[in-house]
Write a protein that holds these residues in place. Structure first.
Motif, mmCIF file in Angstrom:
data_model
loop_
_atom_site.group_PDB
_atom_site.id
_atom_site.type_symbol
_atom_site.label_atom_id
_atom_site.label_comp_id
_atom_site.label_asym_id
_atom_site.label_seq_id
_atom_site.Cartn_x
_atom_site.Cartn_y
_atom_site.Cartn_z
ATOM 1 N N UNK A 235 0.859 -1.181 0.000
ATOM 2 C CA UNK A 235 0.000 0.000 0.000
ATOM 3 C C UNK A 235 0.897 1.233 0.000
ATOM 4 N N UNK A 236 0.801 2.001 -1.085
ATOM 5 C CA UNK A 236 1.642 3.187 -1.207
ATOM 6 C C UNK A 236 0.963 4.431 -0.660
ATOM 7 N N UNK A 237 -0.366 4.487 -0.713
ATOM 8 C CA UNK A 237 -1.092 5.642 -0.174
ATOM 9 C C UNK A 237 -2.576 5.318 -0.085
ATOM 10 N N UNK A 238 -3.281 6.088 0.763
ATOM 11 C CA UNK A 238 -4.741 6.009 0.857
ATOM 12 C C UNK A 238 -5.304 7.409 0.697
ATOM 13 N N UNK A 239 -6.480 7.493 0.086
ATOM 14 C CA UNK A 239 -7.109 8.798 -0.147
ATOM 15 C C UNK A 239 -8.593 8.710 0.194
ATOM 16 N N UNK A 240 -9.149 9.820 0.648
ATOM 17 C CA UNK A 240 -10.581 9.876 0.933
ATOM 18 C C UNK A 240 -11.122 11.259 0.611
ATOM 19 N N UNK A 241 -12.368 11.298 0.270
ATOM 20 C CA UNK A 241 -13.079 12.557 0.018
ATOM 21 C C UNK A 241 -14.484 12.415 0.596
ATOM 22 N N UNK B 110 -14.297 17.846 2.328
ATOM 23 C CA UNK B 110 -12.964 17.654 2.896
ATOM 24 C C UNK B 110 -12.357 16.406 2.281
ATOM 25 N N UNK B 111 -11.035 16.392 2.141
ATOM 26 C CA UNK B 111 -10.331 15.239 1.604
ATOM 27 C C UNK B 111 -9.016 15.096 2.345
ATOM 28 N N UNK B 112 -8.465 13.904 2.315
ATOM 29 C CA UNK B 112 -7.219 13.675 3.000
ATOM 30 C C UNK B 112 -6.441 12.538 2.364
ATOM 31 N N UNK B 113 -5.173 12.440 2.758
ATOM 32 C CA UNK B 113 -4.284 11.416 2.224
ATOM 33 C C UNK B 113 -3.531 10.793 3.398
ATOM 34 N N UNK C 276 -16.096 8.904 -0.768
ATOM 35 C CA UNK C 276 -15.362 8.179 -1.796
ATOM 36 C C UNK C 276 -13.974 7.865 -1.258
ATOM 37 N N UNK C 277 -13.547 6.574 -1.458
ATOM 38 C CA UNK C 277 -12.270 6.131 -0.908
ATOM 39 C C UNK C 277 -11.428 5.495 -2.023
ATOM 40 N N UNK C 278 -10.102 5.552 -1.831
ATOM 41 C CA UNK C 278 -9.169 4.922 -2.772
ATOM 42 C C UNK C 278 -7.938 4.439 -2.016
#
Length: 381
Positions: free
Chosen positions: A161-167, A303-306, A328-330
């Motif tokens: 897992x290199x990164x996670x993102x959310x919005x 709002x979004x974050x990493x 939404x998640x990635x």
């Protein structure tokens, strides 16, 4: 209708001297005097072609008394001693003067010695053409199946897992008074009901006003009749045509019988009928303005974050407001397979998203088409 009869004389070929197209009236070859025999092809007569439409012979009928007499003599018979052919009414062989016996064979009983070998029919081109397409189709199908089998074969690699993102987005909607228009016969005055905790509302209909007459649509009304015609075809008798049938007489002659039959042709005609004619007529109604309530979006926050835990943006609400949330998640997974690659996974829920952490090892299955699946124990996500 009257039947017209003709006698058609056949021809034969001598097998001794190869003389051809000898008239059936000659029982011996005019060239070498060889008697026409039962064996070989000498008793296989050619009567020429026939018209494809009527079936009538293309040869002229015989009219000579001698030929007509030979045709009427009956089926030819073959001598038991010399094999020569004889008229059906002759008691003695014309060649060796032997008596006709009960064992003498007739042309109708001609044995099948030395039969004419039929030419082998050529293979229908359509079947060969179809067979080629069948083989080609089978080859393409086999190739497609092989490619699909190869492409579906996979191998395992380990990703990380290199990164996670959310919005996350919050929409605020307010139950507000608005003006609308509608048809008076569809409007019933009723008081609105305000929502409680964003639900249970009733828009209501109040303050009907400014009613005007407007076109509401159209309708089809009968407007007399009209004549409608269509062209059709039918089979009608258009005279007569000749049809002929033939049968061999067993002595080198053929009897042809022709008669006239009705002939039919296609005829076009107009099929007409009266039917109701319609016209479009406008329909009018009373259009009125009225007051009601509806949910309208009044604010939105996002709002979004990493590589962090997701949170909802803050948005205050009043008694006539409600909130609508979107998320939404990635999860990005890096792996190496003929070079560095990235696979994006999209969790559907917060709980599923929180189960992933940056730096986590992830077993992956990659097939030859490049499709990626995440392995979880013995299962595939």
């Amino acid at each position: 209708m009257a039947t017209r009869t003709r006698i058609i004389e056949g021809t034969w070929n001598c097998t001794s001297c190869d003389a051809r197209d000898i008239l059936a009236r000659h029982r011996s070859c005019p060239t070498c005097n060889n008697p026409r025999e039962e064996t070989g092809q000498e008793s296989e007569f050619d009567f020429g072609g026939v018209d494809a439409t009527s079936g009538k012979s293309l040869r002229e009928g015989v009219t000579e008394e001698k030929a007509l007499s030979a045709a009427a003599a009956g089926v030819d018979w073959f001598c038991d001693y010399c094999g020569a052919s004889n008229r059906g009414d002759a008691p003695l062989c014309r060649h060796c003067r032997a008596q006709r016996s009960d064992t003498s064979r007739t042309l109708a009983e001609k044995p099948a010695q030395a039969p004419r070998a039929p030419a082998p029919p050529p293979p229908p081109p359509s079947k060969g053409f179809g067979r080629k397409w069948l083989v080609l189709g089978a080859s393409l199908l086999s190739c497609f199946g092989t490619c699909m089998f190869w492409g579906s074969r996979g191998h395992e690699v380990t990703g990380q897992v290199s990164s996670t993102e959310w919005t996350r987005t919050v929409h605020r909607e307010s139950f507000q008074r608005v003006s609308k228009t509608g048809w008076s016969d569809e409007l019933r005055t009723r008081s609105p009901r305000m929502p409680v905790n964003g639900q249970g509302e009733e828009p209501g209909v109040e303050n009907l006003r400014d009613c005007v007459t407007r076109q509401r649509g159209t309708r089809q009304v009968a407007d007399g009749t009209e004549r409608v015609c269509s062209t059709k075809s039918r089979r009608v008798q258009c005279g007569s045509e000749e049809k002929c049938s033939r049968h061999k007489m067993g002595n080198g002659y053929m009897k042809e019988e022709c008669h006239d039959v009705p002939k039919y042709c296609s005829e076009s005609y107009q099929d007409c009928r009266n039917q109701t004619r319609y016209r479009s007529e406008p329909v009018y109604g009373q259009s009125c303005t009225y007051d009601t309530y509806a949910w309208n979006e009044t604010d939105v926050r996002q709002e979004s974050g990493r590589d962090s835990a997701p949170r909802w943006p803050e948005l205050s609400t009043g008694s006539l407001d409600r909130l609508r949330r979107e998320e939404k998640y990635a999860v990005h997974i890096g792996y190496s397979d003929d070079g560095p690659k990235d696979y994006a996974l999209e969790p559907k829920t917060e709980a599923e998203f929180l189960s992933w952490e940056k730096g986590q090892s992830v077993p992956l299955q990659v097939n030859n088409f490049g499709s990626v699946n995440v392995l979880a124990g013995d299962s595939v996500r």
